[in-house]
Design a protein around this motif. Structure first.
Motif, PDB file in Angstrom:
ATOM      1  N   UNK A  17       0.868  -1.181   0.000  1.00 14.05           N
ATOM      2  CA  UNK A  17       0.000   0.000   0.000  1.00 14.05           C
ATOM      3  C   UNK A  17       0.909   1.237   0.000  1.00 14.05           C
ATOM      4  N   UNK A  18       0.378   2.342  -0.501  1.00 16.40           N
ATOM      5  CA  UNK A  18       1.203   3.544  -0.647  1.00 16.40           C
ATOM      6  C   UNK A  18       0.369   4.770  -0.294  1.00 16.40           C
ATOM      7  N   UNK A  19       0.922   5.635   0.589  1.00 17.20           N
ATOM      8  CA  UNK A  19       0.164   6.806   1.029  1.00 17.20           C
ATOM      9  C   UNK A  19       0.758   8.140   0.569  1.00 17.20           C
ATOM     10  N   UNK A  20       1.884   8.125  -0.119  1.00 10.65           N
ATOM     11  CA  UNK A  20       2.563   9.389  -0.473  1.00 10.65           C
ATOM     12  C   UNK A  20       1.970  10.039  -1.707  1.00 10.65           C
ATOM     13  N   UNK A  21       2.702  10.977  -2.316  1.00 16.91           N
ATOM     14  CA  UNK A  21       2.261  11.610  -3.569  1.00 16.91           C
ATOM     15  C   UNK A  21       2.479  10.600  -4.686  1.00 16.91           C
ATOM     16  N   UNK A  22       1.434  10.386  -5.458  1.00 20.82           N
ATOM     17  CA  UNK A  22       1.515   9.353  -6.501  1.00 20.82           C
ATOM     18  C   UNK A  22       1.559  10.035  -7.866  1.00 20.82           C
ATOM     19  N   UNK A  23       2.721  10.108  -8.437  1.00 19.00           N
ATOM     20  CA  UNK A  23       2.855  10.796  -9.727  1.00 19.00           C
ATOM     21  C   UNK A  23       2.260   9.984 -10.880  1.00 19.00           C
ATOM     22  N   UNK A  24       1.759   8.795 -10.545  1.00 18.49           N
ATOM     23  CA  UNK A  24       1.094   8.008 -11.601  1.00 18.49           C
ATOM     24  C   UNK A  24      -0.420   8.026 -11.415  1.00 18.49           C
ATOM     25  N   UNK A  25      -0.939   9.016 -10.660  1.00 16.84           N
ATOM     26  CA  UNK A  25      -2.375   9.055 -10.325  1.00 16.84           C
ATOM     27  C   UNK A  25      -3.271   8.881 -11.546  1.00 16.84           C
ATOM     28  N   UNK A  26      -4.289   8.027 -11.392  1.00 13.65           N
ATOM     29  CA  UNK A  26      -5.228   7.848 -12.515  1.00 13.65           C
ATOM     30  C   UNK A  26      -6.671   7.936 -12.041  1.00 13.65           C
ATOM     31  N   UNK A  27      -6.878   8.196 -10.739  1.00 15.96           N
ATOM     32  CA  UNK A  27      -8.233   8.259 -10.193  1.00 15.96           C
ATOM     33  C   UNK A  27      -8.619   9.725 -10.015  1.00 15.96           C
ATOM     34  N   UNK A  28      -9.446  10.252 -10.942  1.00 17.28           N
ATOM     35  CA  UNK A  28      -9.750  11.690 -10.885  1.00 17.28           C
ATOM     36  C   UNK A  28     -10.495  12.109  -9.624  1.00 17.28           C
ATOM     37  N   UNK A  29     -11.215  11.168  -9.001  1.00 19.58           N
ATOM     38  CA  UNK A  29     -12.016  11.563  -7.832  1.00 19.58           C
ATOM     39  C   UNK A  29     -11.139  11.854  -6.614  1.00 19.58           C
ATOM     40  N   UNK A  30      -9.849  11.537  -6.720  1.00 17.95           N
ATOM     41  CA  UNK A  30      -8.942  11.827  -5.607  1.00 17.95           C
ATOM     42  C   UNK A  30      -8.029  13.015  -5.934  1.00 17.95           C
TER      43      UNK A  30
END
Ligand SMILES: Cc1ncc(COP(=O)(O)O)c(C=O)c1O
Length: 377
Positions: A17-30
């Motif tokens: 699991x990962x809680x940091x900044x995710x530069x691969x974000x793909x979930x727009x609702x977050x």
């Protein structure tokens, strides 16, 4: 180790699991967009952010186990995996337990869609017969026929529909005991479709926990609450506990690959499930009343009721060999659609299947039209 488990070894590694900044974000609702709060009506849902959940929220799984406590007496919410519907549950299980080209045991007569789902998985369907016991006249699985189908096909998966559609019978404890002994030697898994649970006169009280192979029980809102469009189904992992965590992990991988089920639906179901008992009660009363009306009606017209009281359908044997073109003529000239028994794999050309969920008046009118047609054909 079982073949099916070996095949899925690589998906059993623990997830990070990962809680940091995710530069691969793909979930727009977050991603702090404003639009979710601006869409009219969206605020009604407590969770606007999408947090993908392959097996469904624990709170709803608990609620379902609680609502169906008669059915799932010894099951835990952790045994339940939510899907969109029973077809999707079948599909996920076929992915896990079978490779293309392998065989699947299905009841005959039976629910025809099962063959189509199997086909989409490139599985070979082998049918085992459901027959009337010569002494008790009750419907049951022909265990010798089942063993033969398994020997010929080498199938490791069996599907069972209980209460059966369209024959209405439920697997009863004495036959379940025989099936258990046989299945533990020959099969990897049994999939039991229980969508008509609650609509049967004689439920089979079976202790699945004692089984030494996994037993997966399917259900959903389509039949219980008469809400197929809500798209909420589930499977309950029962039977052998041994590989249950692995099975759950593999099924999570399959459902995670599609993420078909909607969290908004889950919220709706969680909120309304207590009221849905009313839907079930209304359908149950309709089916019971129609059956009570139809039995004397059939006797009076010399039609024989073949099915047991269970499910939504009644199988009738007519005093005529029903010709294919009669069904076409009924539809084209008399505006009446009738399902030949053949549609469900009944070989007797004198059988047809009538739905018991119609309003009584409509059912009576349809039966009268059918009677007049048959008299003059
Ligand atoms: C035995 C059986 N299982 C499942 C279904 C469909 O269920 P779902 O809508 O959950 O896929 C049907 C529909 O007629 C059925 O007869």
């Amino acid at each position: 180790m079982k073949d099916w488990l070996k095949r899925w070894q690589e998906v059993l590694a623990p997830e990070d699991s990962f809680d940091g900044i995710d530069l691969s974000a793909s979930n727009p609702t977050l991603c702090e967009f404003a639009y979710l709060h601006q869409i009219h009506g969206m605020q009604a849902y407590p969770t606007l952010n999408y947090t993908p959940d392959p097996i469904g929220p624990m709170a709803l799984r608990q609620k379902i186990i609680h609502t169906f406590s008669d059915l799932y007496k010894s099951n835990l919410p952790t045994d339940l995996i939510l899907t969109c519907n029973t077809s999707e549950s079948y599909s996920a299980l076929f992915h896990v337990f079978a490779k293309p080209g392998e065989a699947l045991l299905c009841p005959k007569p039976g629910y025809p869609l099962l063959d189509d789902i199997a086909k989409l998985h490139y599985l070979q369907t082998y049918h085992y017969p459901c027959v009337r016991n010569a002494t008790t006249h009750n419907w049951e699985i022909d265990l010798a026929g089942l063993a033969q189908a398994q020997r010929e096909s080498g199938a490791k998966i069996m599907t069972l529909v209980s209460p059966h559609n369209p024959l209405g019978f439920s697997l009863q404890a004495p036959q379940a005991a025989q099936l258990q002994t046989w299945a533990q030697k020959h099969l990897d898994v049994i999939i039991i479709d229980e969508v008509f649970a609650g609509y049967e006169a004689s439920p089979g009280l079976i202790n699945w926990q004692d089984w030494k192979i996994p037993v997966v029980r399917l259900n959903g809102l389509s039949k219980w609450a008469g809400l197929p469009h809500i798209k909420c189904g589930w499977m309950v992992l029962d039977g052998c506990q041994k590989n249950r965590p692995q099975l759950q992990q593999i099924l999570s991988f399959v459902t995670d690959t599609y993420l078909n089920a909607s969290p908004l639906v889950w919220q709706w179901v969680h909120h309304h499930i207590d009221d849905l008992t009313l839907c079930f009660k209304e359908i149950q009363k309709r089916v019971t009343d129609n059956r009570a009306m139809l039995i004397p009606w059939a006797n009076q017209h010399n039609w024989n009721v073949l099915s047991a009281p269970g499910g939504w359908n009644m199988v009738l044997k007519m005093p005529y060999h029903l010709k294919d073109w009669w069904f076409i003529e009924l539809e084209e000239k008399h505006d009446l659609r009738v399902m030949p028994g053949e549609f469900f794999g009944l070989e007797d050309p004198e059988t047809l299947v009538v739905s018991l969920i119609l309003p009584e008046k409509t059912l009576r009118t349809g039966l009268e039209t059918l009677h007049q047609f048959l008299r003059h054909s």
